[in-house]
Design a protein around this motif. Structure first.
Motif, PDB file in Angstrom:
ATOM      1  N   ILE A  37    -132.950  71.980 -21.788  1.00  0.00           N
ATOM      2  CA  ILE A  37    -132.772  73.364 -21.675  1.00  0.00           C
ATOM      3  C   ILE A  37    -131.697  73.833 -22.643  1.00  0.00           C
ATOM      4  O   ILE A  37    -131.612  74.771 -23.041  1.00  0.00           O
ATOM      5  N   ALA A  38    -130.664  72.850 -22.574  1.00  0.00           N
ATOM      6  CA  ALA A  38    -129.628  73.195 -23.433  1.00  0.00           C
ATOM      7  C   ALA A  38    -128.771  72.001 -24.055  1.00  0.00           C
ATOM      8  O   ALA A  38    -129.342  70.673 -23.468  1.00  0.00           O
ATOM      9  N   TYR A  39    -127.930  72.022 -24.951  1.00  0.00           N
ATOM     10  CA  TYR A  39    -127.696  70.755 -25.556  1.00  0.00           C
ATOM     11  C   TYR A  39    -126.292  71.148 -26.633  1.00  0.00           C
ATOM     12  O   TYR A  39    -126.158  72.011 -26.848  1.00  0.00           O
ATOM     13  N   TRP A  40    -125.801  69.953 -27.222  1.00  0.00           N
ATOM     14  CA  TRP A  40    -124.537  70.114 -27.868  1.00  0.00           C
ATOM     15  C   TRP A  40    -124.948  70.711 -29.342  1.00  0.00           C
ATOM     16  O   TRP A  40    -126.121  70.674 -29.702  1.00  0.00           O
ATOM     17  N   SER A  41    -124.109  71.208 -30.057  1.00  0.00           N
ATOM     18  CA  SER A  41    -124.377  72.085 -31.083  1.00  0.00           C
ATOM     19  C   SER A  41    -124.739  71.106 -32.217  1.00  0.00           C
ATOM     20  O   SER A  41    -125.288  71.554 -33.160  1.00  0.00           O
ATOM     21  N   LEU A  42    -124.436  69.942 -32.390  1.00  0.00           N
ATOM     22  CA  LEU A  42    -124.755  69.129 -33.443  1.00  0.00           C
ATOM     23  C   LEU A  42    -126.106  68.347 -33.239  1.00  0.00           C
ATOM     24  O   LEU A  42    -126.417  67.688 -34.419  1.00  0.00           O
ATOM     25  N   LEU A  43    -126.762  68.755 -32.348  1.00  0.00           N
ATOM     26  CA  LEU A  43    -128.262  68.019 -32.305  1.00  0.00           C
ATOM     27  C   LEU A  43    -128.994  68.071 -33.186  1.00  0.00           C
ATOM     28  O   LEU A  43    -129.824  67.390 -33.576  1.00  0.00           O
ATOM     29  N   ASP A  44    -129.132  69.499 -33.776  1.00  0.00           N
ATOM     30  CA  ASP A  44    -130.078  69.766 -34.933  1.00  0.00           C
ATOM     31  C   ASP A  44    -130.021  68.598 -36.028  1.00  0.00           C
ATOM     32  O   ASP A  44    -130.811  68.544 -36.874  1.00  0.00           O
ATOM     33  N   TYR A  45    -128.687  68.102 -36.414  1.00  0.00           N
ATOM     34  CA  TYR A  45    -128.480  67.050 -37.280  1.00  0.00           C
ATOM     35  C   TYR A  45    -129.304  66.054 -37.174  1.00  0.00           C
ATOM     36  O   TYR A  45    -129.623  65.075 -38.033  1.00  0.00           O
ATOM     37  N   TYR A  46    -129.560  65.775 -36.036  1.00  0.00           N
ATOM     38  CA  TYR A  46    -130.443  64.540 -35.598  1.00  0.00           C
ATOM     39  C   TYR A  46    -131.596  64.694 -35.330  1.00  0.00           C
ATOM     40  O   TYR A  46    -132.740  63.420 -35.231  1.00  0.00           O
ATOM     41  N   THR A  47    -132.449  65.826 -34.958  1.00  0.00           N
ATOM     42  CA  THR A  47    -133.716  65.982 -34.797  1.00  0.00           C
ATOM     43  C   THR A  47    -134.384  67.201 -35.724  1.00  0.00           C
ATOM     44  O   THR A  47    -133.589  67.741 -36.374  1.00  0.00           O
TER      45      THR A  47
END
Length: 289
Positions: A37-47
């Motif tokens: 439901i929520a996650y760290w700000s740089l996750l989009d760089y990995y997925t």
């Protein structure tokens, strides 16, 4: 909203399984549009939007900093990197929307120091929402720059204070509200004085006495452990303080028992329920060294 700080671990697989209520699996996909439901700000760089990670892959993602920074450790030399905390709503609370749950996750991540605002080197963390009235947050305490996250010394106190603020902001029930049936109380009918099948006041007092006796014994053991830890400089001062806090909570429960039980003989001044927990100066002093 009741916070719980689970034991730290060297791997996130167990904490993720506890958050889901089932073992992690290579066959089950978790997405950021649902369970995460929520996650760290740089996750989009990995997925990316088309990728669905399995629960095993999510656990591996959280564990990666352990391999990238194999010598990272806490100031006390602790290498248990995985933080796991959870919050549970009052049973009578309304169901929160996904956006509200996400806000709760981000606020808990901020106050624990794992995700300071604007910090691009913050910790990897995810908030799991897969059990009713509960949110779990898992984080690796090794930051992206290889440093150990700076968490508050009294992190459980900080979490409890933030939960009170969240309750006020979202209109939720609080365990401090004595007019609401809290998680420490059950829906019970009023005791009828003339009904033979209801517990009489004498039996209630006896049961309360037994509970208070065991609670007092447990509190004394916790106080003794806190005192012993506080006198040893090699031990983490935070642990001694947490034990002291637990002892004070136990004393508060003893006082609650004294208030709700009719005509308890040992609640007079000087009785077990009237005594304050012993002072733990050694534990407090260790936090200042």
């Amino acid at each position: 909203m009741i916070p719980k700080l689970h034991g730290r671990a060297i791997s996130s697989a167990h904490g993720l399984a506890e958050s889901l209520g089932r073992p992690v699996s290579n066959q089950e996909g978790l997405t950021t549009e649902g369970t995460v439901i929520a996650y760290w700000s740089l996750l989009d760089y990995y997925t990316d939007l088309s990728r669905i990670w399995t629960s095993v892959e999510w656990a591996q993602h959280l564990d990666d900093p352990n391999w990238q920074h194999p010598f990272a450790a806490s100031p006390q030399g602790d290498r248990r990197t995985i933080l796991h905390l959870s919050v549970r709503l009052h049973p009578d609370d309304r169901e929160l929307t996904p956006a509200e749950w996400a806000e709760v996750g981000h606020r808990l991540a901020r106050v624990t120091g794992i995700s300071p605002p604007g910090d691009e080197q913050a910790c990897r963390w995810i908030a799991i929402r897969d059990q009713s009235h509960r949110l779990d947050l898992l984080a690796n305490l090794i930051r992206e720059d290889g440093n150990w996250a700076a968490m508050p010394a009294q992190v459980l106190h900080v979490l409890a204070a933030e939960c009170r603020r969240i309750e006020a902001d979202l209109g939720l029930l609080s365990p401090r509200d004595h007019h609401a049936v809290g998680p420490f109380q059950q829906h019970t009918p009023a005791v009828a004085q003339t009904t033979g099948d209801m517990l009489d006041s004498g039996r209630v007092a006896h049961m309360s006495d037994e509970a208070n006796r065991h609670l007092a014994a447990a509190r004394r053991l916790v106080e003794k452990a806190a005192q012993q830890l506080g006198t040893r400089p090699s031990n983490a001062p935070g642990l001694a303080h947490q034990l002291e806090w637990i002892a004070r909570r136990a004393h508060a429960l003893e006082s609650d028992l004294a208030e709700i039980t009719p005509r308890r003989p040992h609640t007079a001044a000087g009785g077990p329920a009237a005594r304050l927990p012993v002072s733990l100066p050694s534990a407090r002093a260790s936090r200042t060294r």
